[in-house]
Design a protein around this motif. Structure first.
Motif, PDB file in Angstrom:
ATOM      1  N   LEU A   1      -3.331   4.770   0.604  1.00 49.91           N
ATOM      2  CA  LEU A   1      -4.436   3.446   0.249  1.00 49.91           C
ATOM      3  C   LEU A   1      -5.707   4.413   0.937  1.00 49.91           C
ATOM      4  O   LEU A   1      -6.417   5.419   1.852  1.00 49.91           O
ATOM      5  N   ASP A   2      -7.188   3.622   0.261  1.00 52.46           N
ATOM      6  CA  ASP A   2      -8.863   3.262   0.913  1.00 52.46           C
ATOM      7  C   ASP A   2      -7.830   3.363   2.433  1.00 52.46           C
ATOM      8  O   ASP A   2      -7.726   2.323   2.472  1.00 52.46           O
ATOM      9  N   VAL A   3      -8.845   4.211   2.905  1.00 50.96           N
ATOM     10  CA  VAL A   3      -9.093   4.045   4.776  1.00 50.96           C
ATOM     11  C   VAL A   3      -8.933   2.848   5.406  1.00 50.96           C
ATOM     12  O   VAL A   3      -8.655   2.463   6.061  1.00 50.96           O
ATOM     13  N   THR A   4     -10.344   1.918   4.643  1.00 49.40           N
ATOM     14  CA  THR A   4     -10.880   0.322   5.411  1.00 49.40           C
ATOM     15  C   THR A   4      -9.298  -0.298   4.742  1.00 49.40           C
ATOM     16  O   THR A   4      -9.231  -1.151   5.762  1.00 49.40           O
ATOM     17  N   ILE A   5      -8.717  -0.166   3.747  1.00 56.65           N
ATOM     18  CA  ILE A   5      -7.551  -0.823   3.737  1.00 56.65           C
ATOM     19  C   ILE A   5      -6.168  -0.441   4.832  1.00 56.65           C
ATOM     20  O   ILE A   5      -5.416  -1.438   4.774  1.00 56.65           O
ATOM     21  N   GLN A   6      -6.220   0.500   4.905  1.00 54.35           N
ATOM     22  CA  GLN A   6      -5.501   1.130   5.614  1.00 54.35           C
ATOM     23  C   GLN A   6      -5.288   1.114   7.015  1.00 54.35           C
ATOM     24  O   GLN A   6      -4.269   0.065   7.375  1.00 54.35           O
ATOM     25  N   ALA A   7      -6.707   0.787   7.686  1.00 51.81           N
ATOM     26  CA  ALA A   7      -6.776   0.402   8.800  1.00 51.81           C
ATOM     27  C   ALA A   7      -6.170  -1.236   8.754  1.00 51.81           C
ATOM     28  O   ALA A   7      -5.764  -1.617   9.938  1.00 51.81           O
ATOM     29  N   GLN A   8      -6.516  -2.518   7.737  1.00 54.18           N
ATOM     30  CA  GLN A   8      -5.836  -3.646   7.423  1.00 54.18           C
ATOM     31  C   GLN A   8      -4.328  -3.331   7.764  1.00 54.18           C
ATOM     32  O   GLN A   8      -3.631  -4.512   8.599  1.00 54.18           O
ATOM     33  N   VAL A   9      -3.706  -2.590   6.941  1.00 54.78           N
ATOM     34  CA  VAL A   9      -2.072  -3.178   6.602  1.00 54.78           C
ATOM     35  C   VAL A   9      -1.548  -2.469   8.334  1.00 54.78           C
ATOM     36  O   VAL A   9      -0.735  -2.702   8.477  1.00 54.78           O
ATOM     37  N   LEU A  10      -2.586  -1.456   8.599  1.00 59.30           N
ATOM     38  CA  LEU A  10      -1.536  -0.574   9.765  1.00 59.30           C
ATOM     39  C   LEU A  10      -1.750  -1.947  10.532  1.00 59.30           C
ATOM     40  O   LEU A  10      -0.819  -2.179  12.213  1.00 59.30           O
ATOM     41  N   ASP A  11      -2.672  -2.924  11.384  1.00 60.20           N
ATOM     42  CA  ASP A  11      -2.808  -3.951  11.644  1.00 60.20           C
ATOM     43  C   ASP A  11      -1.658  -4.935  11.934  1.00 60.20           C
ATOM     44  O   ASP A  11      -1.669  -5.209  12.531  1.00 60.20           O
ATOM     45  N   LEU A  12      -1.546  -5.021  10.889  1.00 61.36           N
ATOM     46  CA  LEU A  12      -1.217  -6.560   9.788  1.00 61.36           C
ATOM     47  C   LEU A  12       0.835  -5.539  10.832  1.00 61.36           C
ATOM     48  O   LEU A  12       1.750  -6.583  11.410  1.00 61.36           O
ATOM     49  N   LEU A  13       0.648  -4.138  10.310  1.00 65.20           N
ATOM     50  CA  LEU A  13       1.963  -3.748  10.549  1.00 65.20           C
ATOM     51  C   LEU A  13       2.357  -4.187  11.831  1.00 65.20           C
ATOM     52  O   LEU A  13       3.129  -4.307  13.125  1.00 65.20           O
ATOM     53  N   CYS A  14       1.406  -3.456  12.921  1.00 63.15           N
ATOM     54  CA  CYS A  14       0.974  -3.848  14.895  1.00 63.15           C
ATOM     55  C   CYS A  14       1.843  -5.278  14.768  1.00 63.15           C
ATOM     56  O   CYS A  14       2.199  -6.017  15.564  1.00 63.15           O
ATOM     57  N   GLU A  15       0.890  -6.355  14.545  1.00 62.84           N
ATOM     58  CA  GLU A  15       1.021  -7.807  14.776  1.00 62.84           C
ATOM     59  C   GLU A  15       2.394  -8.284  13.667  1.00 62.84           C
ATOM     60  O   GLU A  15       2.811  -8.694  14.909  1.00 62.84           O
ATOM     61  N   ILE A  16       3.241  -7.913  12.963  1.00 63.59           N
ATOM     62  CA  ILE A  16       4.325  -8.045  12.708  1.00 63.59           C
ATOM     63  C   ILE A  16       5.511  -7.648  13.712  1.00 63.59           C
ATOM     64  O   ILE A  16       6.086  -8.381  14.142  1.00 63.59           O
TER      65      ILE A  16
ATOM     66  N   THR B   1     -20.553   1.229   5.923  1.00 67.46           N
ATOM     67  CA  THR B   1     -20.702   2.024   6.580  1.00 67.46           C
ATOM     68  C   THR B   1     -19.905   2.313   8.066  1.00 67.46           C
ATOM     69  O   THR B   1     -19.148   2.699   8.394  1.00 67.46           O
ATOM     70  N   LYS B   2     -20.384   1.325   8.543  1.00 67.70           N
ATOM     71  CA  LYS B   2     -19.396   0.637   9.880  1.00 67.70           C
ATOM     72  C   LYS B   2     -18.289   0.663   9.756  1.00 67.70           C
ATOM     73  O   LYS B   2     -17.117   1.133  10.831  1.00 67.70           O
ATOM     74  N   ILE B   3     -18.108   0.050   8.923  1.00 65.36           N
ATOM     75  CA  ILE B   3     -16.060  -0.769   8.657  1.00 65.36           C
ATOM     76  C   ILE B   3     -15.005   0.914   8.266  1.00 65.36           C
ATOM     77  O   ILE B   3     -14.283   1.427   8.532  1.00 65.36           O
ATOM     78  N   LEU B   4     -16.388   2.081   7.061  1.00 65.73           N
ATOM     79  CA  LEU B   4     -15.796   2.792   6.983  1.00 65.73           C
ATOM     80  C   LEU B   4     -15.405   3.579   8.480  1.00 65.73           C
ATOM     81  O   LEU B   4     -14.444   4.357   8.292  1.00 65.73           O
ATOM     82  N   LEU B   5     -16.025   4.005   9.376  1.00 68.74           N
ATOM     83  CA  LEU B   5     -16.367   4.453  10.506  1.00 68.74           C
ATOM     84  C   LEU B   5     -15.541   4.473  11.248  1.00 68.74           C
ATOM     85  O   LEU B   5     -14.699   4.915  11.906  1.00 68.74           O
ATOM     86  N   SER B   6     -15.608   2.460  11.392  1.00 66.48           N
ATOM     87  CA  SER B   6     -13.597   2.266  12.557  1.00 66.48           C
ATOM     88  C   SER B   6     -12.257   2.358  11.887  1.00 66.48           C
ATOM     89  O   SER B   6     -11.961   2.107  12.943  1.00 66.48           O
ATOM     90  N   SER B   7     -13.064   2.804  10.447  1.00 63.86           N
ATOM     91  CA  SER B   7     -11.078   2.678   9.871  1.00 63.86           C
ATOM     92  C   SER B   7     -10.613   4.107  10.408  1.00 63.86           C
ATOM     93  O   SER B   7      -9.938   4.150  10.039  1.00 63.86           O
ATOM     94  N   VAL B   8     -10.925   5.364  10.472  1.00 67.42           N
ATOM     95  CA  VAL B   8     -11.124   6.510  10.429  1.00 67.42           C
ATOM     96  C   VAL B   8     -10.188   6.642  11.950  1.00 67.42           C
ATOM     97  O   VAL B   8     -10.434   6.129  12.808  1.00 67.42           O
ATOM     98  N   LEU B   9      -8.786   7.161  11.972  1.00 62.39           N
ATOM     99  CA  LEU B   9      -7.864   7.312  12.765  1.00 62.39           C
ATOM    100  C   LEU B   9      -7.998   8.733  13.203  1.00 62.39           C
ATOM    101  O   LEU B   9      -7.351   9.514  13.067  1.00 62.39           O
ATOM    102  N   GLY B  10      -9.128   9.116  14.673  1.00 56.78           N
ATOM    103  CA  GLY B  10      -8.697  10.299  15.284  1.00 56.78           C
ATOM    104  C   GLY B  10      -7.270  10.126  16.073  1.00 56.78           C
ATOM    105  O   GLY B  10      -6.865   8.994  16.372  1.00 56.78           O
ATOM    106  N   ILE B  11      -7.386  11.710  16.668  1.00 58.91           N
ATOM    107  CA  ILE B  11      -6.757  11.244  17.986  1.00 58.91           C
ATOM    108  C   ILE B  11      -7.142  11.613  19.107  1.00 58.91           C
ATOM    109  O   ILE B  11      -6.470  11.624  20.135  1.00 58.91           O
ATOM    110  N   ILE B  12      -8.491  11.538  18.767  1.00 61.13           N
ATOM    111  CA  ILE B  12      -9.315  11.943  20.179  1.00 61.13           C
ATOM    112  C   ILE B  12      -9.696  10.639  20.262  1.00 61.13           C
ATOM    113  O   ILE B  12     -10.850  10.490  19.481  1.00 61.13           O
ATOM    114  N   LYS B  13     -10.034  10.246  21.222  1.00 55.59           N
ATOM    115  CA  LYS B  13     -10.422   8.427  21.870  1.00 55.59           C
ATOM    116  C   LYS B  13     -11.757   9.490  22.812  1.00 55.59           C
ATOM    117  O   LYS B  13     -11.961  10.446  23.297  1.00 55.59           O
TER     118      LYS B  13
END
Lengths: 274, 262, 246
Positions: free
Chosen positions: B185-200, C234-246
């Motif tokens: 999945l694309d990153v933005t979609i990935q983030a949504q799906v992971l949030d969904l999994l956490c919620e479930i 761009t903001k959504i895209l950047l906030s979706s990136v999952l790094g391991i350093i916070k």
């Protein structure tokens, strides 16, 4: 690949038989026990014996020797006819698939039209107009059996041309001809090889049928088909005239089919899984 | 008591020179309600470990030795029939490719209903449909009635993966195995799906076995993680501990690469 | 000085519903895209699948033609490195033939080709015995090195890297990225670096352009775009990136 072939028992058996027939064809003078066209009035229609292991025909000619010499005709017609078909098919299919669009539509409709002809009667008609020489038979069989290969190659090329290595070659300035000959055809050749192997068996059958009908290879040149035809009238008294060439046609065609199936399993393992 | 316990699992494939151990002595436990991760690079054996839990190692591979107990029952010695009762009901699975997980000739609705009725033959079509719609809603599918009647190819990858998750949930499993569920999945979609999994997970108190190559995803999802390399577990521990102070050489180099790209 | 300048590029693909029918609509793959890349620099082009980034790369390479707009190139020495190293190397060719293809097309002499190929293998740190082998005998990372060697051999000035590390494991990704950087410095090449992965783009590019639905929604120096994104996407895209350093 050769190892895989040896492991596949049926395909290997087919290959062995084909090699045997090839040896027959290559060394016919050494293998044949008699002169295939020597008429011998003293032994007309004699049953298989030590002198004539497959018996003799109504002119006293040795059947075994005729079959050995006949393998030359059958095999060369098989190979050359299929060679012609594969050549036409590859050129036609790769051009059609590569250029796509209207070129492709036009070329594939032509293939459809060719497939509409009942091939065997087309061959009959052509041979009737031309004269039934070995050369004509090869060309006519080849020219009426390339459509399968063309469709196969086109389908392969349609997917292959989207590969990144084709794009990479284009970026480096490769011409269409370069891309087709260096990248597309070598990668499309696997299934063609399979279909060609199966096709040799088919071509041998067509030649036998034509010769059986008397418009194929003309006597006195022996071919498996016309030996069979000679046996037709004496089937009641001399079974060996029909059975032996029949067995050779059967086994040879079977051998090509087994080898073809085996090659398919080896070259296209994804088909085997299904 | 742990929900799932794997001990000394070995999975072998016939190779050109004898048997190849693709999973080599893997042991771990998942507690009730825990999300346990396996992280590793391609060919590390993480997917085969997951498939072993349902005894679904593809031919010609086979489980050579080891023990897998789920709720105290020994999975590897179970009959094929009792295994079928576990698959898709007690333990369900979500795969990487949402496109390949659906049968293209049936609507997603009929596939959901099928998943329900395999394990609950007493549920009639009406009831099964209601359950399916309920779970589509739970996975935040908008307009579930419409989606129910759609064919898979008409839906986006993210949607399909949500429906896959709904399908994994319909029989209220105890454990969900997720094999790279967001990799395609694309990153933005990935983030949504992971949030969904956490919620479930919160809502259903589910246990998960979460497989990924991405440390970022693992960090978001898993409390504990096992790092796999070449069929072996190199290191197991709390995710934050592994990321902050990895002990084994392989883990250290892996974490360094991830950090260099963060 | 700009190596490439794309001005208002548009490319629409017809969506056909059934045989012999006309277009039912148009997929706007590129809807008025303008970018420029400074000589010797790397422009990172990020966006999600289907946003049109690969189409733009192919238009710059001349593999497909735009419907409208102009591509101004300072050079005709272009090269490309693709994502999937299974797909980008001809499986029926030996590495030697893969590497010499571009040079043969450039009509170089046999002796020179031999020498250049050897140097290129050293450059991408592959052993010389790789030459006689076929692509399937290599790992993904090694195959990508072969693709890089092939690209470098024709001495390109502009290289389009289309997701060059997306199918590789992370440790291998890092090695390939370093190799690409190293080669860029040595031959002063210009890169268009296409990727969906913001972490990778930040590692590689001085400038970045963010694409969505066939349009560039934001562009600027990488550091600035990452620290102060202005466009909501761009903001959504950047906030979706999952790094391991916070």
């Amino acid at each position: 690949m050769i190892l895989d072939l040896i492991r596949n028992k049926m395909a290997f058996a087919g290959l062995l038989f084909i090699v045997l027939i090839l040896l027959f064809a290559l060394f016919a003078p050494a293998i044949a026990t008699n002169d295939p066209s020597k008429v011998d009035a003293s032994s007309i229609l004699s049953a298989p014996s030590r002198d004539h292991i497959f018996g003799t025909d109504m002119l006293g000619r040795d059947i075994f020797s005729r079959i050995v010499y006949g393998s030359r005709i059958s095999l060369s017609i098989g190979f050359i006819a299929v060679g012609i078909a594969v050549l036409i098919g590859i050129v036609f299919g790769s051009v059609s698939g590569y250029y796509g669009g209207r070129v492709d539509s036009a070329m594939m409709r032509f293939v459809d039209i060719m497939l509409c002809f009942p091939t065997f009667f087309l061959i009959l008609a052509v041979i009737a107009v031309l004269e039934p020489s070995i050369f004509n038979i090869m060309v006519v069989i080849g020219a009426t059996s390339w459509m399968g290969v063309a469709r196969l190659v086109r389908a392969e090329v349609l997917t292959l041309k989207e590969r990144d290595y084709v794009a990479a070659a284009r970026v480096m300035g490769a011409s269409d001809l370069w891309i087709i000959t260096k990248h597309l055809i070598p990668n499309a050749i696997g299934p063609v090889l399979v279909s060609a192997t199966l096709g040799v068996g088919g071509a041998i059958l067509v030649e036998s049928a034509l010769s059986f009908l008397g418009i194929g290879v003309q006597p006195p040149t022996p071919s498996w088909g016309n030996i069979l035809m000679d046996g037709k009238s004496t089937l009641g008294v001399a079974w060996w005239l029909t059975i032996y060439p029949g067995i050779f046609i059967l086994l040879t065609v079977l051998a090509y089919n087994l080898l073809g199936e085996g090659l398919r399993d080896i070259l296209e393992p994804r088909l085997k899984e299904r | 008591m742990s929900l799932l316990k794997i001990e000394n699992l070995e999975v072998c494939f016939p190779g050109p020179d004898g048997l190849l151990k693709v999973v080599d002595g893997v042991s771990f436990e998942i507690a009730e309600g825990e999300v346990f991760g396996i992280v590793g690079e391609s060919g590390s054996g993480k997917t085969l470990t997951a498939l072993s839990v349902l005894k679904l190692v593809p031919y010609p591979g086979r489980i050579a030795s080891g023990q897998i107990s789920f709720k105290g029952e020994d999975i590897l010695s179970m009959s094929e029939e009792s295994l079928r009762n576990i698959r898709g009901s007690k333990i369900s699975m979500v795969f990487q490719e949402p496109a390949a997980s659906f049968d293209p000739v049936f609507t997603v609705g009929s596939q959901l209903v099928e998943a329900i009725r395999i394990h609950r033959p007493q549920a009639n079509a009406r009831r099964a449909r209601d359950i399916a719609l309920e779970y589509l809603e739970k996975t935040h599918i908008q307009d579930p009635e419409r989606v129910f009647g759609e064919y898979p190819h008409r839906l986006s990858g993210g949607m399909k993966q949500r429906i896959m998750i709904a399908m994994a949930l319909v029989n209220s499993p105890d454990l969900i195995i997720l094999d790279e569920p967001t990799t395609a999945l694309d990153v933005t979609i990935q983030a949504q799906v992971l949030d969904l999994l956490c919620e479930i997970r919160e809502a259903e108190k589910l246990s998960m076995l979460f497989i990924s190559h991405d440390f970022g995803v693992i960090k978001k999802m898993c409390g504990r993680v096992a790092v796999m390399n070449k069929g072996k577990i190199v290191e197991t521990g709390a995710t934050s501990r592994i990321i902050d102070s990895p002990k084994e050489a392989y883990t250290i180099s892996l974490i360094e690469s991830v950090k260099a790209l963060s | 000085m700009n190596m490439v300048k794309c001005i208002d590029i548009k490319k629409h693909f017809p969506i056909r519903r059934g045989y012999l029918k006309g277009a039912a609509g148009f997929l706007k793959a590129l809807d008025g895209v303008s970018i420029e890349i400074e000589k010797g620099k790397t422009l990172g082009l990020v966006g999600e699948s289907g946003c049109g980034k690969t189409t733009l790369g192919k238009i710059i390479l001349g593999i497909i033609k735009p419907d409208s707009g102009r591509v101004e190139l300072e050079t005709n020495k272009l090269q490309v490195i693709f994502q999937d190293p299974h797909n980008s190397l001809d499986p029926k060719m030996r590495v030697k033939d893969i590497l010499s293809e571009g040079l043969i097309l450039n009509k170089e002499s046999k002796e020179r080709i031999g020498g250049k190929i050897k140097d290129a293998l050293d450059l991408v740190r592959l052993p010389q015995n790789a030459l006689a082998r076929y692509p399937h005998q290599f790992s993904g990372g090694e195959r990508q090195r072969i693709a890089i060697a092939r690209a470098v051999l024709t001495e390109p000035e502009l290289v389009v890297c289309d997701e060059p590390v997306s199918s590789l494991d992370i440790t291998i990704q890092l090695q390939i990225l370093e190799l690409l950087k190293d080669i860029q410095k040595r031959f002063s090449m210009t890169y268009l670096f296409i990727s969906h992965d913001l972490r990778v783009v930040r590692h590689m590019a001085e400038d970045i352009a963010v694409m969505q639905h066939g349009r560039i929604v934001e562009k600027g120096p990488t550091r600035k775009v990452y620290s102060e994104p202005s466009h909501p996407y761009t903001k959504i895209l950047l906030s979706s990136v999952l790094g391991i350093i916070k």
